[in-house]
Design a protein around this motif. Sequence first.
Motif, mmCIF file in Angstrom:
data_model
loop_
_atom_site.group_PDB
_atom_site.id
_atom_site.type_symbol
_atom_site.label_atom_id
_atom_site.label_comp_id
_atom_site.label_asym_id
_atom_site.label_seq_id
_atom_site.Cartn_x
_atom_site.Cartn_y
_atom_site.Cartn_z
ATOM 1 N N PRO A 82 55.068 69.748 21.989
ATOM 2 C CA PRO A 82 54.683 69.121 20.450
ATOM 3 C C PRO A 82 53.927 70.182 19.684
ATOM 4 N N LYS A 83 52.742 70.765 20.391
ATOM 5 C CA LYS A 83 51.898 71.573 19.602
ATOM 6 C C LYS A 83 52.503 72.906 19.185
ATOM 7 N N LEU B 150 58.430 66.128 12.346
ATOM 8 C CA LEU B 150 57.977 65.095 11.170
ATOM 9 C C LEU B 150 56.868 65.492 10.523
ATOM 10 N N GLN B 151 55.693 65.513 11.370
ATOM 11 C CA GLN B 151 54.496 66.027 10.831
ATOM 12 C C GLN B 151 54.355 67.141 9.670
ATOM 13 N N ALA C 253 61.614 65.780 23.948
ATOM 14 C CA ALA C 253 62.532 65.753 22.734
ATOM 15 C C ALA C 253 62.001 64.876 21.737
ATOM 16 N N ILE C 254 61.721 63.548 21.954
ATOM 17 C CA ILE C 254 61.253 62.721 21.107
ATOM 18 C C ILE C 254 59.656 62.894 20.628
ATOM 19 N N ALA C 255 58.848 63.678 21.479
ATOM 20 C CA ALA C 255 57.574 64.019 21.077
ATOM 21 C C ALA C 255 57.633 65.332 20.147
ATOM 22 N N ASN C 256 58.615 66.328 20.404
ATOM 23 C CA ASN C 256 58.743 67.369 19.626
ATOM 24 C C ASN C 256 59.472 66.846 18.230
ATOM 25 N N ALA C 257 60.116 65.779 18.136
ATOM 26 C CA ALA C 257 60.697 65.180 16.794
ATOM 27 C C ALA C 257 59.554 64.878 16.006
ATOM 28 N N HIS D 146 66.863 69.055 22.516
ATOM 29 C CA HIS D 146 67.411 68.670 24.039
ATOM 30 C C HIS D 146 66.258 68.266 24.692
ATOM 31 N N ASN D 147 66.628 67.398 25.782
ATOM 32 C CA ASN D 147 65.651 66.523 26.244
ATOM 33 C C ASN D 147 65.434 66.983 27.816
#
Length: 319
Positions: free
Chosen positions: A191-192, A229-230, A221-225, A215-216
Amino acid sequence: MSNSTELVLPSNVIICEVAPRDGFQAVKDWIPTEDKIAIVKKLAQMGVQSLEITSFVHPKAIPQLKDASEVVEACQDLTDIKLRALVPNVKGAERAIDAGIKKLKLMLSATDSHSISNANCVTEEAQNGFLPIVELAEKRGVQVGGSISVAFGCPYEGKVPQERLDQIVKRYMEMGVAEISLADSTGAGNPKQVYEVLGYLRNRFPNMLFTMHLHNTRGLAIANAVAALQQGITNFDSAIAGLGGCPYLPGATGNVATEDLVNTFHEMGIETGMNLDTVIGVAKKVKEMIGHKGASYMLQAGPCSTLHAKPKSQKKVEK
């Protein structure tokens, strides 16, 4: 200084379903053409706005997608959904356009090592080869989107420098491409990193539309999404049941599951235009049809809104 702790995120996103291309290419057993068409028609019922329906690669490269033209031609009645197809070269682009595709997606690697594995040439050579495709698309009135695979980490070269991405995006812009998919092809991003890379690219190229293809592989993947969004990203790729995986990447696994992504966005109050229950139902059906295990939290646990029956009685706690 504001005391507000509210996280400001986009109110709406667009999800492109990529199972018919990225998902099917990872399935070794042949999926009959009529089944592919039936699956695409089921996907269309989820409320999805965009669908990556196939890839017009050479049949020897990915035999599973050798019926690309037949699938596209049989789905021309899906007029409410934007259909796009991946193309590697001019011949593939011609086949796609003749079959009825109105949007082409180019396939490019961020690193030379992956490009040699995937396209048998270095990145610069592969990207320069896109110009005839872009010119053909312009003549035929077809849109073109770019892509950068292994954008957040390559299994051969590791982290990709921002300067490298900068160079690739510049060349895309020179060709007239205004949309680029950033693919975390092996789930190497965090994510960072995603937040910082997107911040850099959006600042450098404010007129470019960046989309995310996650890809997960490592469960991020969800955290990166959310990190995307941010940074204001509103376009995401995903595949029902978490299907997918590049055949030219060591240890590659599936895309972030569409049902997991939809559930996450809905729980955060972000509209997708899709019905989660319908998506879960389609994911279950497709998983049964193709016999691929996939990877989906929703298929395992269900959404938070699915409550279970309360215990009928409880033992009294003795004081």
